[in-house]
Design an enzyme around this catalytic site. Structure first.
Site, PDB file in Angstrom:
ATOM      1  N   HIS A 158      19.457 -56.457 -12.617  1.00  0.00           N
ATOM      2  CA  HIS A 158      19.874 -56.093 -13.988  1.00  0.00           C
ATOM      3  C   HIS A 158      19.118 -56.979 -14.999  1.00  0.00           C
ATOM      4  O   HIS A 158      19.735 -57.810 -15.686  1.00  0.00           O
ATOM      5  CB  HIS A 158      21.390 -56.327 -14.055  1.00  0.00           C
ATOM      6  CG  HIS A 158      22.079 -55.816 -15.279  1.00  0.00           C
ATOM      7  ND1 HIS A 158      21.808 -56.247 -16.549  1.00  0.00           N
ATOM      8  CD2 HIS A 158      23.088 -54.917 -15.424  1.00  0.00           C
ATOM      9  CE1 HIS A 158      22.596 -55.651 -17.416  1.00  0.00           C
ATOM     10  NE2 HIS A 158      23.379 -54.833 -16.765  1.00  0.00           N
ATOM     11  N   GLU A 262      16.383 -52.140 -16.017  1.00  0.00           N
ATOM     12  CA  GLU A 262      17.015 -52.551 -14.763  1.00  0.00           C
ATOM     13  C   GLU A 262      16.495 -51.729 -13.581  1.00  0.00           C
ATOM     14  O   GLU A 262      16.357 -50.494 -13.695  1.00  0.00           O
ATOM     15  CB  GLU A 262      18.536 -52.392 -14.893  1.00  0.00           C
ATOM     16  CG  GLU A 262      19.103 -53.172 -16.076  1.00  0.00           C
ATOM     17  CD  GLU A 262      20.493 -52.730 -16.455  1.00  0.00           C
ATOM     18  OE1 GLU A 262      21.281 -52.362 -15.554  1.00  0.00           O
ATOM     19  OE2 GLU A 262      20.808 -52.754 -17.670  1.00  0.00           O
TER      20      GLU A 262
HETATM   21  O1  TA6 Z   1      23.460 -51.898 -17.223  1.00  0.00           O
HETATM   22  C1  TA6 Z   1      24.112 -51.627 -18.444  1.00  0.00           C
HETATM   23  C2  TA6 Z   1      25.604 -51.954 -18.265  1.00  0.00           C
HETATM   24  O2  TA6 Z   1      26.167 -51.198 -17.221  1.00  0.00           O
HETATM   25  C3  TA6 Z   1      26.295 -51.730 -19.609  1.00  0.00           C
HETATM   26  O3  TA6 Z   1      27.157 -50.611 -19.545  1.00  0.00           O
HETATM   27  C4  TA6 Z   1      27.044 -53.044 -19.827  1.00  0.00           C
HETATM   28  O4  TA6 Z   1      28.314 -52.999 -19.203  1.00  0.00           O
HETATM   29  C5  TA6 Z   1      26.087 -54.009 -19.125  1.00  0.00           C
HETATM   30  O5  TA6 Z   1      25.749 -53.338 -17.918  1.00  0.00           O
HETATM   31  C6  TA6 Z   1      26.610 -55.407 -18.913  1.00  0.00           C
HETATM   32  O6  TA6 Z   1      27.616 -55.408 -17.947  1.00  0.00           O
HETATM   33  P1  TA6 Z   1      28.369 -56.827 -17.691  1.00  0.00           P
HETATM   34  O7  TA6 Z   1      29.387 -56.542 -16.647  1.00  0.00           O
HETATM   35  O8  TA6 Z   1      27.316 -57.796 -17.218  1.00  0.00           O
HETATM   36  O9  TA6 Z   1      28.918 -57.224 -19.018  1.00  0.00           O
END
Ligand code: TA6
Length: 290
Positions: A158, A262
């Site tokens: 991510h 990601e």
């Molecule tokens: O990858 C994007 C996402 O799924 C967004 O929807 C947001 O939730 C982000 O990840 C961050 O997630 P986190 O659990 O690290 O706050």
């Protein structure tokens, strides 16, 4: 002691590997095998890390490269389970450190299932995260099914990229790709032929794509190239103003300085492994002059 790497406790008493090579430096926390920083010698940081990030055992860092496993986003059958799975919350073990002939350093971290993980996700697995720091940042997430039964999982690197101003950035590589728009209840759309511009909250799950993405950042005068293998999903995320304000571990004014590209396998690209089977997903990131 291998040249180019040392382990230390940071000011929050979290252990990290500090990797210093002639061409680049990086830091990798043992919790979550979390690459927290990477930059070329003489260059600007490539990865974003929020000034408000937690640095606490059991809490994910807000930036760098969180590892999502064995689910992406919310757990489909348990909304109370941790977002993005367990891997980024747990301590990984150092398996090996090697220096390559070109001076790059490869750190391998390992996570094995435990009674604690089985209580939340009833399968046995071994994860290895191989991080190579050199003129590019290469991350390879290897999943092995050590259960006696098959399992299906999602995974993500991510990656939070540092950009000068997300409103000036364009992202190429996803033209014509179908995506789920998480800002519109996962509505299915198709990316048009133009490079992506970020003009508001953006949270898109691009499906069935193995494309290389390029972030063109005129403000920092650079292009960030994100190649991948073993991944059929790419997620593009910027929280924009309201969501930035809603995250306690993210500064209200930080959203222009980042974008996530990601490297993922999620939703209909989730993977199944038979007992003993292994899968590798890799992201290879480098910077080019603008
Ligand atoms: O990858 C994007 C996402 O799924 C967004 O929807 C947001 O939730 C982000 O990840 C961050 O997630 P986190 O659990 O690290 O706050």
């Amino acid at each position: 002691m291998v040249d180019g790497i040392r382990f230390e406790e940071d000011e929050h008493r979290l252990v990290r590997a500090c990797i210093n090579t002639p061409r680049a430096k990086a830091s990798v926390y043992l919790q979550g095998a979390h690459v927290a920083a990477y930059q070329l010698a003489g260059g600007a940081p490539l990865l974003f890390m929020s000034g408000k990030s937690h640095f606490e055992a059991g809490k994910p860092l807000r930036g760098g490269v969180p590892i999502c496993f064995p689910w992406f986003g919310q757990k489909s059958d348990d909304a109370s389970a941790p977002m993005h799975g367990l891997a980024r919350l747990l301590p990984w073990a150092v398996e090996s450190v090697t220096t390559e002939t070109d001076g790059s350093v490869t750190l391998v971290l390992r996570l094995e299932s435990t009674a604690e993980t089985r209580a939340i996700w009833p399968f046995d697995f071994t994860l290895r995260h191989r991080v190579t720091v050199g003129t590019s940042l290469t991350m390879t997430l290897e999943t092995t099914n050590t259960s006696d039964q098959p399992f299906t999982f999602e995974e993500a690197l991510h990656t939070y990229f540092a950009v000068g101003d997300v409103r000036q950035v364009s992202i190429a590589g996803l033209a014509g790709v179908e995506y789920l728009d998480k800002t519109e209840n996962l509505r299915r759309k198709v990316q048009d032929a133009q490079p992506i511009r970020i003009t508001g909250e953006t949270d898109r799950v691009y499906l069935n794509t193995r494309s290389t993405c390029v972030i063109d950042d005129p403000t920092l005068n650079r292009r960030i190239v994100v190649e991948k293998s073993g991944s059929d999903t790419t997620v593009v995320w910027n929280p924009w103003i309201a969501k930035a304000k809603a995250m306690p571990d993210f500064g209200d004014e930080e959203w222009p300085g980042m974008v996530c590209i990601e490297t993922v396998n999620a939703r209909e690209n989730a993977l199944s492994l038979a007992p003993g089977q292994r899968h590798e997903m890799q992201a290879r990131i480098h910077v080019e002059a603008h």
